[in-house]
Design a protein around this motif. Structure first.
Motif, PDB file in Angstrom:
ATOM      1  N   VAL A 167      -1.219   8.984   7.627  1.00 56.87           N
ATOM      2  CA  VAL A 167       0.027   8.070   7.801  1.00 56.87           C
ATOM      3  C   VAL A 167       0.581   7.660   6.737  1.00 56.87           C
ATOM      4  CG1 VAL A 167       0.830   6.391   9.276  1.00 56.87           C
ATOM      5  CG2 VAL A 167      -0.747   7.837  10.200  1.00 56.87           C
ATOM      6  N   ALA A 168       1.963   7.766   6.449  1.00 57.30           N
ATOM      7  CA  ALA A 168       2.929   6.862   5.526  1.00 57.30           C
ATOM      8  C   ALA A 168       3.811   6.270   6.733  1.00 57.30           C
ATOM      9  CB  ALA A 168       3.576   7.813   4.670  1.00 57.30           C
ATOM     10  N   GLY A 169       3.501   4.905   6.801  1.00 52.78           N
ATOM     11  CA  GLY A 169       4.357   4.222   7.700  1.00 52.78           C
ATOM     12  C   GLY A 169       5.390   3.355   6.798  1.00 52.78           C
ATOM     13  N   GLU A 171       7.053   7.718  -3.866  1.00 54.73           N
ATOM     14  CA  GLU A 171       6.145   7.223  -2.919  1.00 54.73           C
ATOM     15  C   GLU A 171       5.695   8.615  -2.112  1.00 54.73           C
ATOM     16  OE1 GLU A 171       8.673   6.232   1.045  1.00 54.73           O
ATOM     17  OE2 GLU A 171       8.469   4.504  -0.144  1.00 54.73           O
ATOM     18  N   ALA A 172       6.572   9.496  -2.109  1.00 57.87           N
ATOM     19  CA  ALA A 172       6.212  10.798  -1.396  1.00 57.87           C
ATOM     20  C   ALA A 172       5.285  11.508  -2.389  1.00 57.87           C
ATOM     21  CB  ALA A 172       7.510  11.589  -1.266  1.00 57.87           C
ATOM     22  N   LYS A 173       5.394  11.398  -3.832  1.00 61.89           N
ATOM     23  CA  LYS A 173       4.281  12.059  -4.456  1.00 61.89           C
ATOM     24  C   LYS A 173       2.890  11.261  -4.547  1.00 61.89           C
ATOM     25  CE  LYS A 173       3.599  13.610  -9.005  1.00 61.89           C
ATOM     26  NZ  LYS A 173       4.035  13.621 -10.449  1.00 61.89           N
ATOM     27  N   ALA A 174       3.071  10.021  -4.270  1.00 59.81           N
ATOM     28  CA  ALA A 174       1.885   9.167  -4.181  1.00 59.81           C
ATOM     29  C   ALA A 174       1.226   9.468  -3.031  1.00 59.81           C
ATOM     30  CB  ALA A 174       2.053   7.692  -4.294  1.00 59.81           C
ATOM     31  N   PHE A 175       1.991   9.518  -1.871  1.00 56.37           N
ATOM     32  CA  PHE A 175       1.411   9.918  -0.364  1.00 56.37           C
ATOM     33  C   PHE A 175       0.529  11.141  -0.584  1.00 56.37           C
ATOM     34  CE2 PHE A 175       2.036  11.273   4.077  1.00 56.37           C
ATOM     35  CZ  PHE A 175       0.704  10.702   4.597  1.00 56.37           C
ATOM     36  N   ALA A 176       1.327  12.298  -1.130  1.00 54.54           N
ATOM     37  CA  ALA A 176       0.631  13.717  -1.242  1.00 54.54           C
ATOM     38  C   ALA A 176      -0.776  13.817  -2.001  1.00 54.54           C
ATOM     39  CB  ALA A 176       1.682  14.501  -1.752  1.00 54.54           C
ATOM     40  N   GLU A 177      -0.553  12.797  -3.352  1.00 52.94           N
ATOM     41  CA  GLU A 177      -1.737  12.868  -4.045  1.00 52.94           C
ATOM     42  C   GLU A 177      -2.900  12.152  -3.577  1.00 52.94           C
ATOM     43  OE1 GLU A 177       0.128  11.257  -7.857  1.00 52.94           O
ATOM     44  OE2 GLU A 177       0.635  13.458  -8.483  1.00 52.94           O
ATOM     45  N   LEU A 178      -2.504  10.850  -2.824  1.00 57.67           N
ATOM     46  CA  LEU A 178      -3.938  10.357  -2.084  1.00 57.67           C
ATOM     47  C   LEU A 178      -4.449  11.165  -1.084  1.00 57.67           C
ATOM     48  CD1 LEU A 178      -1.938   6.963  -1.258  1.00 57.67           C
ATOM     49  CD2 LEU A 178      -3.849   7.362  -2.991  1.00 57.67           C
ATOM     50  N   ILE A 179      -3.723  12.173  -0.344  1.00 60.97           N
ATOM     51  CA  ILE A 179      -4.147  13.171   0.517  1.00 60.97           C
ATOM     52  C   ILE A 179      -4.917  14.030  -0.431  1.00 60.97           C
ATOM     53  CG2 ILE A 179      -3.503  15.022   2.294  1.00 60.97           C
ATOM     54  CD1 ILE A 179      -1.036  13.133   2.956  1.00 60.97           C
ATOM     55  N   GLN A 180      -4.543  14.877  -1.224  1.00 59.99           N
ATOM     56  CA  GLN A 180      -5.300  15.873  -2.054  1.00 59.99           C
ATOM     57  C   GLN A 180      -6.589  15.557  -2.712  1.00 59.99           C
ATOM     58  OE1 GLN A 180      -2.133  16.754  -4.927  1.00 59.99           O
ATOM     59  NE2 GLN A 180      -1.733  18.882  -3.718  1.00 59.99           N
ATOM     60  N   ASN A 181      -6.455  13.895  -3.214  1.00 62.50           N
ATOM     61  CA  ASN A 181      -7.608  13.425  -3.595  1.00 62.50           C
ATOM     62  C   ASN A 181      -8.592  12.567  -2.843  1.00 62.50           C
ATOM     63  OD1 ASN A 181      -6.403  14.374  -6.164  1.00 62.50           O
ATOM     64  ND2 ASN A 181      -5.544  12.300  -6.382  1.00 62.50           N
ATOM     65  N   ALA A 226      -8.164   3.917   9.818  1.00 61.53           N
ATOM     66  CA  ALA A 226      -7.949   5.029   9.070  1.00 61.53           C
ATOM     67  C   ALA A 226      -9.407   5.011   8.125  1.00 61.53           C
ATOM     68  CB  ALA A 226      -6.887   4.704   7.867  1.00 61.53           C
ATOM     69  N   LEU A 227     -10.089   4.327   7.591  1.00 65.61           N
ATOM     70  CA  LEU A 227     -11.204   4.259   7.053  1.00 65.61           C
ATOM     71  C   LEU A 227     -12.322   4.758   7.694  1.00 65.61           C
ATOM     72  CD1 LEU A 227     -11.288   1.111   4.827  1.00 65.61           C
ATOM     73  CD2 LEU A 227     -10.708   3.348   4.262  1.00 65.61           C
ATOM     74  N   ALA A 228     -12.354   4.501   9.102  1.00 67.41           N
ATOM     75  CA  ALA A 228     -13.250   4.990   9.932  1.00 67.41           C
ATOM     76  C   ALA A 228     -13.072   6.676  10.295  1.00 67.41           C
ATOM     77  CB  ALA A 228     -13.222   4.211  11.436  1.00 67.41           C
ATOM     78  N   ASN A 229     -11.759   6.890   9.966  1.00 64.93           N
ATOM     79  CA  ASN A 229     -11.556   8.464  10.338  1.00 64.93           C
ATOM     80  C   ASN A 229     -11.211   9.101   9.245  1.00 64.93           C
ATOM     81  OD1 ASN A 229     -10.988   8.736  13.713  1.00 64.93           O
ATOM     82  ND2 ASN A 229     -10.348   6.734  13.147  1.00 64.93           N
ATOM     83  N   ASN A 230     -11.390   8.604   8.007  1.00 62.00           N
ATOM     84  CA  ASN A 230     -11.469   9.376   6.529  1.00 62.00           C
ATOM     85  C   ASN A 230      -9.886  10.007   6.706  1.00 62.00           C
ATOM     86  OD1 ASN A 230     -13.846   8.921   5.582  1.00 62.00           O
ATOM     87  ND2 ASN A 230     -14.771  10.316   6.941  1.00 62.00           N
ATOM     88  N   VAL A 231      -9.007   9.089   6.905  1.00 63.50           N
ATOM     89  CA  VAL A 231      -7.609   9.684   6.579  1.00 63.50           C
ATOM     90  C   VAL A 231      -6.682   8.495   5.747  1.00 63.50           C
ATOM     91  CG1 VAL A 231      -7.354  11.189   8.641  1.00 63.50           C
ATOM     92  CG2 VAL A 231      -7.028   8.587   8.990  1.00 63.50           C
ATOM     93  N   VAL A 232      -5.805   9.149   5.164  1.00 64.20           N
ATOM     94  CA  VAL A 232      -5.013   8.241   4.381  1.00 64.20           C
ATOM     95  C   VAL A 232      -4.116   7.355   5.104  1.00 64.20           C
ATOM     96  CG1 VAL A 232      -3.107   8.147   2.620  1.00 64.20           C
ATOM     97  CG2 VAL A 232      -4.999   9.593   2.228  1.00 64.20           C
TER      98      VAL A 232
END
Length: 327
Positions: free
Chosen positions: A90-92, A282-292, A110-116
């Motif tokens: 999620v990017a809010g 911010e869009a690139k940062a979101f994608a990189e957080l997901i990838q990593n 988010a941390l409990a479900n291992n998602v960004v």
């Protein structure tokens, strides 16, 4: 390729989708709006056919990896929770939630479900803000700073005419601080960290939201003034004052230009030319957080600091949202 959906079909949604596509890491695959016709009208501009007017149905779609939320502020937390629990990143849109309790709750999920989980706060990810941070030591001992974002709202006349647009309605967790004060506040926190003490003042409209106001952030040896307004235009740049010189930042939300002025020397332009659509970062940062798979990241720390400050500041000036009562 990260397949993402968008909630909300306003101008900021278009800006994010366009920015996301420039990264070549994100692809819009679904659109939600309260009406299918509106969703389809938005989606056809991106050759997307998967449209929804039911959030639960969209959250159940296994072909969606992530979601960008650009709905009214008061809906951010509940919508983010729905998708986080379904394993979606999620990017809010800023603010991430109505108050600090909601922010902390979302981070736990988010941390409990291992998602960004990421607050879509563009200022945080701008190269020119990073350049400003790197330049601070050259200014000598910091003594004062003033970050300002004052912009006359295009919807203020509707309010004066007796209407209650969302931006001046406490039911939607809105007002000057939440809408635009968050930009200069974010810049201050990104540059100087959590303050030792905060005080706030503001002027309330009859609807119950703040029309304008200021925050004073106290640090060891200096203080930062944050000014914001939705009922007047501010024309001066933000500045950071050190004993050796000053740094001027134009349009703090986008950090359009950065100029260093060392005492006795000519002004020096330091900032780079950023793209017109600064949401690209911010869009690139979101994608990189997901990838990593970086579920715990610095942005979450900053988001909590800022949300806590805004929650306390609203208490000081008397702005109350429905979410505050339920908390």
């Amino acid at each position: 390729m990260i397949r993402f959906a968008v909630i909300g079909t306003n101008w900021i949604s278009h800006a994010f989708c366009q920015a996301a596509h420039t990264t070549r890491l994100l692809k819009l695959t679904a659109v939600y709006s309260r009406t299918l016709d509106t969703a389809r009208s938005f989606a056809e501009q991106y050759a997307v056919t998967d449209c929804y007017d039911n959030l639960e149905a969209m959250a159940d779609n296994p072909d969606i990896d992530a979601v960008y939320i650009a709905s009214p502020n008061s809906l951010h937390a509940s919508q983010a929770e729905l998708f986080l629990k379904q394993g979606k990143h999620v990017a809010g849109e800023k603010p991430l939630a109505s108050n600090i309790d909601e922010v902390r709750h979302l981070i736990e999920i988010a941390l409990a479900n291992n998602v960004v989980l990421m607050e879509a706060m563009k200022t945080r990810y701008l190269p020119n803000l990073q350049i400003s941070r790197e330049t601070l030591p050259s200014l000598g001992k910091i003594r004062r700073a003033h970050f300002s974002f004052c912009q006359y709202s295009s919807r203020y006349q509707k309010y004066l005419d007796g209407e209650t647009p969302n931006t001046f309605n406490p039911e939607f967790s809105n007002g000057s601080l939440m809408d635009i004060g968050i930009y200069p506040l974010t810049a201050a926190i990104e540059l100087f960290g959590k303050p030792e003490q905060v005080s706030a003042s503001g002027s309330l409209l009859e609807s119950g939201v703040d029309a304008h106001g200021s925050l004073t952030l106290k640090y060891e040896g200096f203080e930062v003034l944050v000014s914001h307004s939705k009922v007047s235009d501010g024309l001066t740049p933000s500045d950071i004052q050190g004993e050796a010189g000053a740094l001027l930042i134009e349009q703090i939300s986008d950090c359009r230009t950065v100029t260093r002025i060392i005492r006795g020397e000519a002004p020096e332009k330091l900032g780079i030319t950023q793209p017109e659509n600064t949401l690209e970062y911010e869009a690139k940062a979101f994608a990189e957080l997901i990838q990593n798979r970086q579920y715990q990241h610095p942005g979450l720390v900053a988001t909590q600091i800022i949300s806590e400050i805004m929650t306390d500041a609203r208490k000081m000036i008397g702005v109350v949202y429905p979410a505050d009562r339920s908390s």
